[in-house]
Design a protein around this motif. Structure first.
Motif, PDB file in Angstrom:
ATOM      1  N   VAL A  22       0.819  -1.196   0.000  1.00 25.71           N
ATOM      2  CA  VAL A  22       0.000   0.000   0.000  1.00 25.71           C
ATOM      3  C   VAL A  22       0.860   1.256   0.000  1.00 25.71           C
ATOM      4  CG1 VAL A  22      -1.710   1.302   1.325  1.00 25.71           C
ATOM      5  CG2 VAL A  22      -1.934  -1.160   1.086  1.00 25.71           C
ATOM      6  N   LEU A  23       1.996   1.223   0.688  1.00 24.28           N
ATOM      7  CA  LEU A  23       2.858   2.395   0.729  1.00 24.28           C
ATOM      8  C   LEU A  23       3.345   2.783  -0.648  1.00 24.28           C
ATOM      9  CD1 LEU A  23       5.162   2.195   3.855  1.00 24.28           C
ATOM     10  CD2 LEU A  23       3.457   3.914   3.285  1.00 24.28           C
ATOM     11  N   LEU A  24       3.634   1.803  -1.491  1.00 17.21           N
ATOM     12  CA  LEU A  24       4.100   2.125  -2.834  1.00 17.21           C
ATOM     13  C   LEU A  24       3.040   2.913  -3.596  1.00 17.21           C
ATOM     14  CD1 LEU A  24       6.176   1.896  -5.056  1.00 17.21           C
ATOM     15  CD2 LEU A  24       5.178  -0.312  -5.677  1.00 17.21           C
ATOM     16  N   GLY A  25       1.803   2.411  -3.553  1.00 13.11           N
ATOM     17  CA  GLY A  25       0.736   3.146  -4.217  1.00 13.11           C
ATOM     18  C   GLY A  25       0.481   4.492  -3.569  1.00 13.11           C
ATOM     19  N   SER A  26       0.555   4.550  -2.235  1.00 11.96           N
ATOM     20  CA  SER A  26       0.360   5.817  -1.544  1.00 11.96           C
ATOM     21  C   SER A  26       1.421   6.820  -1.927  1.00 11.96           C
ATOM     22  CB  SER A  26       0.378   5.579  -0.026  1.00 11.96           C
ATOM     23  OG  SER A  26      -0.650   4.712   0.357  1.00 11.96           O
ATOM     24  N   ALA A  27       2.671   6.341  -2.015  1.00 17.62           N
ATOM     25  CA  ALA A  27       3.769   7.246  -2.326  1.00 17.62           C
ATOM     26  C   ALA A  27       3.603   7.836  -3.719  1.00 17.62           C
ATOM     27  CB  ALA A  27       5.098   6.493  -2.231  1.00 17.62           C
ATOM     28  N   ILE A  28       3.216   7.018  -4.695  1.00 17.82           N
ATOM     29  CA  ILE A  28       3.049   7.515  -6.063  1.00 17.82           C
ATOM     30  C   ILE A  28       1.921   8.538  -6.125  1.00 17.82           C
ATOM     31  CG2 ILE A  28       2.401   6.853  -8.403  1.00 17.82           C
ATOM     32  CD1 ILE A  28       3.750   4.163  -7.876  1.00 17.82           C
ATOM     33  N   VAL A  62      -1.005   4.610   8.734  1.00 17.79           N
ATOM     34  CA  VAL A  62       0.247   4.814   8.003  1.00 17.79           C
ATOM     35  C   VAL A  62       0.182   6.180   7.329  1.00 17.79           C
ATOM     36  CG1 VAL A  62       1.721   3.987   6.125  1.00 17.79           C
ATOM     37  CG2 VAL A  62       0.538   2.356   7.607  1.00 17.79           C
ATOM     38  N   LEU A  63       1.247   6.956   7.473  1.00 20.73           N
ATOM     39  CA  LEU A  63       1.312   8.286   6.867  1.00 20.73           C
ATOM     40  C   LEU A  63       2.378   8.313   5.789  1.00 20.73           C
ATOM     41  CD1 LEU A  63       0.453  11.308   6.903  1.00 20.73           C
ATOM     42  CD2 LEU A  63       2.366  11.687   8.489  1.00 20.73           C
ATOM     43  N   ALA A  64       2.020   8.788   4.597  1.00 23.11           N
ATOM     44  CA  ALA A  64       2.967   9.031   3.512  1.00 23.11           C
ATOM     45  C   ALA A  64       2.902  10.516   3.175  1.00 23.11           C
ATOM     46  CB  ALA A  64       2.623   8.186   2.292  1.00 23.11           C
ATOM     47  N   MET A  65       3.979  11.246   3.491  1.00 19.06           N
ATOM     48  CA  MET A  65       3.974  12.696   3.345  1.00 19.06           C
ATOM     49  C   MET A  65       5.061  13.136   2.366  1.00 19.06           C
ATOM     50  SD  MET A  65       4.141  15.626   6.294  1.00 19.06           S
ATOM     51  CE  MET A  65       5.790  15.135   6.857  1.00 19.06           C
ATOM     52  N   PRO A  66       4.682  13.571   1.163  1.00 13.61           N
ATOM     53  CA  PRO A  66       5.677  14.028   0.187  1.00 13.61           C
ATOM     54  C   PRO A  66       6.191  15.414   0.541  1.00 13.61           C
ATOM     55  CG  PRO A  66       3.482  14.301  -0.700  1.00 13.61           C
ATOM     56  CD  PRO A  66       3.316  13.621   0.632  1.00 13.61           C
ATOM     57  N   VAL A  73       8.377  11.317   3.513  1.00 13.10           N
ATOM     58  CA  VAL A  73       8.466  10.849   4.894  1.00 13.10           C
ATOM     59  C   VAL A  73       7.357   9.831   5.117  1.00 13.10           C
ATOM     60  CG1 VAL A  73       8.302  11.477   7.329  1.00 13.10           C
ATOM     61  CG2 VAL A  73       9.497  12.986   5.735  1.00 13.10           C
ATOM     62  N   GLU A  74       7.707   8.681   5.678  1.00 11.77           N
ATOM     63  CA  GLU A  74       6.740   7.608   5.908  1.00 11.77           C
ATOM     64  C   GLU A  74       6.814   7.153   7.352  1.00 11.77           C
ATOM     65  OE1 GLU A  74       7.637   4.497   3.210  1.00 11.77           O
ATOM     66  OE2 GLU A  74       7.586   5.761   1.428  1.00 11.77           O
ATOM     67  N   SER A  75       5.673   6.834   7.922  1.00 14.45           N
ATOM     68  CA  SER A  75       5.643   6.356   9.304  1.00 14.45           C
ATOM     69  C   SER A  75       4.409   5.496   9.517  1.00 14.45           C
ATOM     70  CB  SER A  75       5.631   7.532  10.279  1.00 14.45           C
ATOM     71  OG  SER A  75       5.683   7.078  11.621  1.00 14.45           O
ATOM     72  N   ARG A  76       4.513   4.592  10.453  1.00 17.39           N
ATOM     73  CA  ARG A  76       3.372   3.750  10.826  1.00 17.39           C
ATOM     74  C   ARG A  76       3.301   3.654  12.331  1.00 17.39           C
ATOM     75  NH1 ARG A  76       2.006  -1.413  12.345  1.00 17.39           N
ATOM     76  NH2 ARG A  76       4.139  -2.145  12.242  1.00 17.39           N
ATOM     77  N   ALA A  77       2.099   3.628  12.861  1.00 18.16           N
ATOM     78  CA  ALA A  77       1.866   3.485  14.294  1.00 18.16           C
ATOM     79  C   ALA A  77       0.997   2.271  14.555  1.00 18.16           C
ATOM     80  CB  ALA A  77       1.204   4.736  14.861  1.00 18.16           C
ATOM     81  N   LEU A 104       9.818   4.987  11.113  1.00 18.95           N
ATOM     82  CA  LEU A 104       9.798   6.396  10.748  1.00 18.95           C
ATOM     83  C   LEU A 104      11.003   6.626   9.849  1.00 18.95           C
ATOM     84  CD1 LEU A 104       8.718   9.281  10.986  1.00 18.95           C
ATOM     85  CD2 LEU A 104      10.095   9.538  13.063  1.00 18.95           C
ATOM     86  N   GLN A 105      10.767   6.872   8.574  1.00 19.58           N
ATOM     87  CA  GLN A 105      11.854   6.939   7.611  1.00 19.58           C
ATOM     88  C   GLN A 105      11.657   8.082   6.626  1.00 19.58           C
ATOM     89  OE1 GLN A 105      10.863   2.958   5.916  1.00 19.58           O
ATOM     90  NE2 GLN A 105      10.912   3.992   3.918  1.00 19.58           N
ATOM     91  N   GLY A 106      12.779   8.561   6.099  1.00 18.61           N
ATOM     92  CA  GLY A 106      12.770   9.541   5.042  1.00 18.61           C
ATOM     93  C   GLY A 106      13.335   8.939   3.778  1.00 18.61           C
ATOM     94  N   ASP A 107      12.702   9.201   2.636  1.00 24.79           N
ATOM     95  CA  ASP A 107      13.117   8.644   1.343  1.00 24.79           C
ATOM     96  C   ASP A 107      13.542   9.775   0.409  1.00 24.79           C
ATOM     97  OD1 ASP A 107      12.086   6.353   2.502  1.00 24.79           O
ATOM     98  OD2 ASP A 107      10.197   6.471   1.405  1.00 24.79           O
ATOM     99  N   TYR A 108      14.649   9.573  -0.279  1.00 20.28           N
ATOM    100  CA  TYR A 108      15.044  10.456  -1.374  1.00 20.28           C
ATOM    101  C   TYR A 108      15.005   9.636  -2.654  1.00 20.28           C
ATOM    102  CZ  TYR A 108      17.805  13.234  -4.593  1.00 20.28           C
ATOM    103  OH  TYR A 108      18.226  13.926  -5.704  1.00 20.28           O
TER     104      TYR A 108
END
Length: 353
Positions: A22-28, A62-66, A73-77, A104-108
């Motif tokens: 789901v994160l992949l689709g959320s990120a796109i 789950v949060l996906a924040m561009p 920035v991605e995080s899950r609780a 809790l991670q940051g992606d470039y």
């Protein structure tokens, strides 16, 4: 089911449920609209093991924040309540609760061939940890018996990771992931000093994926360092609702495998018919001890387990999960019954431009 402390804590859970697909689709989607997305699942689960039944309502947001076109920035609780028999002279239930961040991670996103990740992230060993642990994706509540092998017991690393596509062609593609983790023992996050990675070959026409994984624990004295080896095979034939997934993992003290298959028929009105929503599932797994040092989270003796599931996919991203498991081991056989209802949600945190 994992058991948690009897008070609210910010220590991470066992990292056993996370959002990969789901994160992949959320990120796109989030990157395209430059709008943070909140996704996740809500569920009510029950588990009966040896005659004792526990109840666990849980929420996994789950949060996906561009941050622009290249940063994310991605995080899950994990938020859950657990009600389990107290085992005392007077029958009753103990009530426990848990709140924690899983990652809790940051992606470039440098290019399709390279994404640089920093922070606390899921260890890319085999496939279950990253792809199948989300509450609303997994077919069974319980993780495979070999889950802790290669995932450094908890499933998370704190440090850096690079991943991407080595080469992508219409008939095949190769991808990779490599990481290094430092030792972290804070209240918020825990991780072991380790390194490793995974590479996979995907054949889209055949719906076949084959991959190899390797991790090494670097914590403690050199004599205590441990190597982990893994392999996975996924087969999802085109134009069918059949899926076959499997993993093998080997550590210094134990090894094992699991094979899972599920199917939905399209013969009676398609997948959205009441018959097409029925999803039978089967998983076979075995673990084998290589010595008696049972410190890796696997059973202390050779163990076989067969899991039988019957899930029902309701409209609006809701699933009913039921399963029966029979476990065989020299220290005793047991039956495990599990049920649950899970709802998946996905929506933007605010309206895009």
């Amino acid at each position: 089911m994992a058991r948690y402390g009897s008070h609210i804590t910010l220590s991470p859970a066992l990292w056993t449920r996370t959002l990969a697909a789901v994160l992949l689709g959320s990120a796109i989607c989030a990157t395209a609209q430059n709008v943070p997305l909140l996704s996740g699942g809500v569920g009510f689960l029950t588990s009966t093991n040896g005659g004792s039944t526990s109840y666990t309502p849980t929420i996994e947001p789950v949060l996906a924040m561009p941050l622009g076109q290249h940063f994310m920035v991605e995080s899950r609780a994990d938020l859950l309540e657990s009600f389990a028999p107290n085992g005392g002279a007077q029958p009753g239930y103990d009530h426990t609760h848990f709140i924690g961040l899983s990652y809790l991670q940051g992606d470039y996103i440098a290019s399709p061939h390279l994404t640089i990740v920093g922070g606390t992230f899921l260890i890319p060993f085999n496939t279950y940890n990253e792809r199948l642990t989300p509450l609303w994706i997994s077919n069974f509540q319980a993780t495979p018996l070999i889950f802790s092998l290669g995932n450094m017991s908890g499933g998370a690393a704190t440090g850096g990771m690079v991943r991407g596509s080595i080469i992508s062609r219409p008939k095949y593609s190769f991808d990779y992931a490599a990481f290094f983790s430092s030792r972290v023992g804070t209240e918020q996050f825990t991780a072991k000093r380790s390194s490793g990675g995974r590479t996979s070959l995907y054949l889209p026409k055949q719906g076949l994926e084959i991959g190899l994984s390797y991790d090494r624990s670097l914590q403690g004295f050199p004599a205590s360092h441990e190597n982990f080896y893994g392999a996975h095979v996924w087969w999802e034939p085109a134009n069918t609702a059949f899926r076959l997934r499997s993993e093998f993992a080997r550590g210094h003290h134990a090894q094992g495998y699991w094979i899972e298959a599920d199917y939905r028929t399209q013969a009676f009105g398609g997948l959205d018919s009441w018959i097409g929503r029925i999803e039978p599932v089967f998983r076979m797994q075995q673990t084998f001890r290589r010595d008696n040092a049972a410190s890796d989270g696997l059973p202390s003796v050779n163990t076989q387990r067969a899991d039988f599931g019957l899930d029902y996919n309701l409209p609006h991203n809701t699933r009913i999960l039921t399963s029966y498991s029979r476990q065989f081991a020299s220290n005793g056989n047991r039956n495990i019954w599990q049920t649950g209802i899970v709802y998946r949600f996905l929506f933007p945190t605010w309206k895009g431009k």
